[in-house]
Design an enzyme around this catalytic site. Structure first.
Site, short mmCIF file in Angstrom:
data_model
loop_
_atom_site.label_atom_id
_atom_site.label_comp_id
_atom_site.label_asym_id
_atom_site.label_seq_id
_atom_site.Cartn_x
_atom_site.Cartn_y
_atom_site.Cartn_z
N GLU A 1 -90.90 -78.32 12.03
CA GLU A 1 -89.75 -78.97 11.80
C GLU A 1 -88.72 -77.68 12.22
O GLU A 1 -88.42 -77.12 11.48
CB GLU A 1 -89.55 -79.37 10.13
N GLU B 1 -80.67 -71.58 16.10
CA GLU B 1 -81.63 -70.79 15.51
C GLU B 1 -82.76 -70.62 16.41
O GLU B 1 -83.46 -69.70 16.41
CB GLU B 1 -82.32 -71.58 14.30
N1 LIG Z 1 -83.70 -75.12 10.98
C1 LIG Z 1 -84.85 -75.87 10.60
N2 LIG Z 1 -84.87 -77.26 10.85
N3 LIG Z 1 -86.01 -75.37 10.18
C2 LIG Z 1 -85.93 -73.94 10.04
C3 LIG Z 1 -87.34 -73.87 9.30
C4 LIG Z 1 -87.86 -72.61 9.18
C5 LIG Z 1 -89.01 -72.35 8.41
O1 LIG Z 1 -89.90 -71.94 9.45
C6 LIG Z 1 -90.16 -70.49 9.35
N4 LIG Z 1 -90.15 -69.92 10.77
C7 LIG Z 1 -89.04 -69.98 11.73
N5 LIG Z 1 -89.56 -69.59 12.99
C8 LIG Z 1 -90.79 -69.10 12.62
C9 LIG Z 1 -91.76 -68.33 13.60
N6 LIG Z 1 -91.43 -68.10 14.77
N7 LIG Z 1 -93.05 -68.19 13.09
C10 LIG Z 1 -93.23 -68.28 11.63
N8 LIG Z 1 -92.42 -69.00 10.87
C11 LIG Z 1 -91.34 -69.34 11.33
C12 LIG Z 1 -88.83 -70.00 8.57
O2 LIG Z 1 -89.31 -68.61 7.99
C13 LIG Z 1 -88.90 -71.08 7.78
O3 LIG Z 1 -89.66 -71.00 6.57
#
Ligand SMILES: N=C(N)NC/C=C/[C@H]1O[C@@H](n2cnc3c(N)ncnc32)[C@H](O)[C@@H]1O
Length: 426
Positions: A199, A208
């Site tokens: 998600e 983002e």
């Molecule tokens: N903006 C929406 N919809 N969702 C954001 C959702 C973000 C979630 O995914 C994790 N996340 C984001 N990018 C990565 C990545 N490259 N590797 C591991 N975890 C990640 C963040 O720490 C949040 O817990």
């Protein structure tokens, strides 16, 4: 040693370093590569400068350039890639409950992912799943509870991961779900996966740019023929009225407490109408035309390099007279069935669906325009990723209004042009 400025004998010329490649999209734009040193002769706007490279002059996007001195400065205290991704701040914010509570409280969003798991539960049997950016692990727990996959790798970069491990254990899913803490593009999975679920959607779909991590993980860990959830994504746009927002931010200055504060209206326009309004809720009646999908992303073929610049076109036919205050955007994602021909699940964040925490995004015009049924609003939308701040982008809208007023018994199309350049980032 003479600087470029002294050589040019032209005091207004400044030297800048290109941070990223740029391939111009029109003949008056200059193409350049990262590291090129450009001479900037004029800055007609904050967005586009008039520059020179190897004797050729043209327009360049200012956001791609760093002042030479600053570039050297940056070289010295080198801005790391993590800083350009603002990782500390970003993953720090997901280490607390606030954002996870907001996302879990969003029933429309969370139920959509549960519906995907339930409607594919039979096909998920013995499958290997990666949940990218699992947060509290809700999607991984749905998989373990509502289906029988053989493995679920729940990947989470923030400190939330240690709590996610507890939640997996607390709910008796530790046989199936393995929590891996780290950035998805850096961690090692024990094996390739059949399904990559995430998600990742941000404001205006891409803000983002977590989608980059999803694409990198797809290329590295998704089996041939594996499934992406979501499978596709679309950004939707519609010309709209925004009477209450306009009244609140602009009309207000006409007569507060019986006084005339209209000299503040140019300030109000600059402060409130030049940036996107992310938490906007558009009423269906505010739409002046039928909405249109202006960008469509196929999660199987989309490449990271495509994210630098994404262009869309639109042509709206005004259905009812009204005031054109701006454009509203939202997104829709689709989850294809694991079974060929099976039902697709949709998560639509638009005004005719259940509300979500994303709400919609409003781009206000500098000043409203009256439009009439039969008018058309056509133009382009350009999402340009920031070459330095990698989680940010600029959205540029160009449009023209062709109105055909029958006042003088003949149809004189009058052409009104507009442009809105909106920085989309913190
Ligand atoms: N903006 C929406 N919809 N969702 C954001 C959702 C973000 C979630 O995914 C994790 N996340 C984001 N990018 C990565 C990545 N490259 N590797 C591991 N975890 C990640 C963040 O720490 C949040 O817990």
């Amino acid at each position: 040693m003479q600087t470029e400025k002294e050589k040019q004998g032209d005091t207004s010329v400044e030297e800048y370093v290109a941070l990223s490649n740029f391939s111009g999209s029109s003949s008056d734009q200059l193409c350049f590569n990262s590291g090129d040193r450009l001479l900037v002769h004029a800055k007609p706007s904050s967005e586009w400068w008039w520059a020179e490279l190897y004797g050729v002059r043209g327009y360049v996007p200012a956001s791609y350039l760093r002042q030479d001195a600053a570039a050297e400065e940056e070289e010295d205290n080198h801005t790391s890639l993590e800083d350009q991704w603002q990782d500390e701040e970003y993953f720090g914010s997901y280490g607390t409950l606030r954002l996870h509570l907001e996302m879990l409280s969003d029933k429309s969003r969370t139920e959509a992912y549960r519906k995907v798991i339930v409607s594919n539960s039979a096909s998920l049997r013995s499958k290997v799943v990666m949940d990218l950016g699992c947060g509290t692990g809700i999607i991984s727990l749905f998989c373990a509870q509502l289906a029988q996959p053989s493995e679920v790798y729940a990947v989470e970069a923030s400190s939330m991961a240690e709590y996610t491990r507890q939640l997996v254990k607390q709910n008796g899913c530790e046989q199936v779900v393995t929590v891996l803490q780290g950035r998805a593009e850096e961690i090692e999975l024990p094996k390739q996966v059949d399904v990559l679920v995430s998600e990742w959607m941000g404001n205006c779909l891409l803000f983002e740019f977590m989608v980059e991590s999803v694409l990198l993980a797809r290329d590295r860990w998704l089996k041939e023929g594996g499934v992406m959830w979501p499978s596709s994504a679309a950004l939707t746009l519609v010309p709209c009225q925004a009477n209450s927002y306009y009244a609140e931010k602009m009309t207000f200055w006409e007569q507060p407490y019986g006084l005339d504060f209209t000299p503040l209206q140019p300030l109000a326009q600059q402060e409130f109408f030049t940036k996107p309004k992310f938490n906007h809720v558009i009423e269906p009646d505010d739409c002046l035309t039928a909405p249109s999908d202006v960008l469509c992303l196929d999660m199987y073929t989309l490449q990271v390099k495509d994210l630098e610049e994404i262009k869309g076109q639109f042509h709206f036919c005004v259905e009812k007279p009204g005031v054109f205050h701006g454009f509203t955007s939202w997104f829709t994602v689709h989850f294809e069935s694991l079974e060929t021909g099976g039902a697709t699940v949709e998560l639509n964040t638009g005004p005719n669906s259940q509300p979500t925490h994303w709400k919609q995004t409003l781009f206000m015009l500098d000043r409203p325009v009256s439009v009439h049924a039969g008018d058309s609003i056509s133009g382009t939308i350009l999402l340009r990723r920031n070459p330095f701040w990698r989680r940010h982008m600029t959205i540029t809208l160009h449009w023209s209004i062709n109105s055909c007023k029958k006042e003088t018994d003949n149809c004189q199309a009058n052409h009104r042009l507009g442009q809105r350049v909106s920085p989309c980032g913190g």
